[in-house]
Design a protein around this motif. Structure first.
Motif, PDB file in Angstrom:
ATOM      1  N   LEU A  19       1.069  -1.105  -0.169  1.00  0.00           N
ATOM      2  CA  LEU A  19       0.406   0.062   0.051  1.00  0.00           C
ATOM      3  C   LEU A  19       0.520   1.246   0.016  1.00  0.00           C
ATOM      4  N   SER A  20       2.220   1.472   0.714  1.00  0.00           N
ATOM      5  CA  SER A  20       3.095   2.232   0.710  1.00  0.00           C
ATOM      6  C   SER A  20       3.546   2.705  -0.036  1.00  0.00           C
ATOM      7  N   ASN A  21       3.914   1.742  -1.043  1.00  0.00           N
ATOM      8  CA  ASN A  21       4.419   2.024  -2.541  1.00  0.00           C
ATOM      9  C   ASN A  21       3.660   1.992  -3.699  1.00  0.00           C
ATOM     10  N   ARG A  22       2.412   2.114  -3.302  1.00  0.00           N
ATOM     11  CA  ARG A  22       1.208   2.717  -4.684  1.00  0.00           C
ATOM     12  C   ARG A  22       0.647   3.877  -3.950  1.00  0.00           C
ATOM     13  N   GLN A  23       0.924   4.434  -2.659  1.00  0.00           N
ATOM     14  CA  GLN A  23       0.256   5.644  -2.594  1.00  0.00           C
ATOM     15  C   GLN A  23       0.900   6.734  -1.568  1.00  0.00           C
ATOM     16  N   GLU A  24       1.023   7.115  -0.828  1.00  0.00           N
ATOM     17  CA  GLU A  24       1.046   8.585   0.007  1.00  0.00           C
ATOM     18  C   GLU A  24      -0.109   7.834   1.683  1.00  0.00           C
ATOM     19  N   LEU A  25       1.291   7.655   2.381  1.00  0.00           N
ATOM     20  CA  LEU A  25       0.207   7.399   3.703  1.00  0.00           C
ATOM     21  C   LEU A  25       0.211   8.238   4.641  1.00  0.00           C
ATOM     22  N   ASP A  26      -1.035   8.160   5.468  1.00  0.00           N
ATOM     23  CA  ASP A  26      -0.655   9.006   6.668  1.00  0.00           C
ATOM     24  C   ASP A  26       0.733   8.132   7.581  1.00  0.00           C
ATOM     25  N   THR A  29      -0.456   4.744   9.898  1.00  0.00           N
ATOM     26  CA  THR A  29      -1.698   4.226   9.630  1.00  0.00           C
ATOM     27  C   THR A  29      -1.571   2.401   9.918  1.00  0.00           C
ATOM     28  N   LYS A  62       6.609   6.973   8.917  1.00  0.00           N
ATOM     29  CA  LYS A  62       7.134   8.134   8.442  1.00  0.00           C
ATOM     30  C   LYS A  62       8.252   8.944   9.068  1.00  0.00           C
TER      31      LYS A  62
END
Length: 242
Positions: A19-26, A29, A62
């Motif tokens: 998920l972190s590779n596909r989109q910016e995560l809060d 998360t 992060k």
């Protein structure tokens, strides 16, 4: 915190990394699953648990470090956060078995797996996996394992524990730069079997006696040997026979 709930997944860590590779995560998360089919621990060890009974989570953190040389400080912050959270619930004799197993008395109740990602600019992000035995009470094939319910004789609210643990993680991550010595002191004080003569086995299957002294800045276990030398061991180079 953003919470993603799953019924079953092969690995919460793998899911969250993807998920972190596909989109910016809060930051912070959290992925939580009722069942994990391919859970893993340190060096590929298998982590299995009964569906719905335990806490299976992964947390995306992060930029927890300013310097890659501080990488083991992240382990220290996370492990002590779990211990701090469990002590709120009066779990007895909570200790950290190097590098990142969570113990109560002589029983393993949890394990942590931290997978770091290094960016081109030197920044580090991390996926922190935690498996914690909460309400499972059957450990027939795992004589060294137990759970909060088995040890304390009561049922625990998994969601409350989740919130407490992530809160403590946030607090400790914030302390890495300014209060790392305090985190290290707490980690060292809570090391499982620290200061006690114990039998060990090395990677060549040679048994020996030693006394755990602490952990080096690079995460190696420091053991006082019978000839008064302090030797340092990496993961899988040494096994405690307890």
């Amino acid at each position: 915190m953003k919470l993603i709930k799953l019924d079953a997944i092969d690995s919460t860590n793998e899911f969250l990394k993807g998920l972190s590779n596909r989109q910016e995560l809060d930051n912070f998360t959290v992925v939580v699953a009722e069942k994990q089919t391919k859970g893993k621990g340190q060096m590929g060890a298998v982590w299995d648990s009964e569906k719905g009974k335990n806490l299976i989570i992964s947390v995306f953190i992060k930029d927890p470090l300013l310097n890659i040389k501080q990488i083991y400080n992240l382990n220290i912050a996370i492990a002590t956060a779990v211990v701090d959270a469990l002590e709120i619930y009066n779990i007895p004799e909570v200790r950290i078995k190097w590098p990142n197993d969570i113990m109560s008395y002589n029983f393993k109740i949890g394990g942590i797996l931290i997978e770091n990602s290094l960016k081109s600019d030197g920044a580090v992000s991390a996926v922190v996996g935690l498996g914690l035995n909460i309400n499972q009470t059957n450990f027939d094939n795992l004589p060294k394992a137990s759970s909060l319910a088995a040890i304390c004789g009561t049922h625990f609210d998994k969601n409350q524990l989740l919130v407490s643990i992530v809160k403590k993680m946030k607090q400790n991550i914030a302390k890495i730069e300014s209060e790392s010595e305090d985190l290290w002191s707490k980690y060292t004080d809570r090391l499982f079997k620290k200061g006690i003569p114990m039998p060990f086995k090395d990677q060549f299957n040679v048994n020996f006696m030693g006394i755990i002294q602490g952990v080096s800045a690079y995460g190696k276990l420091q053991v006082l040997l019978e000839d008064d030398r302090i030797a340092e061991y990496s993961i899988k180079e040494i096994q405690m026979l307890y």
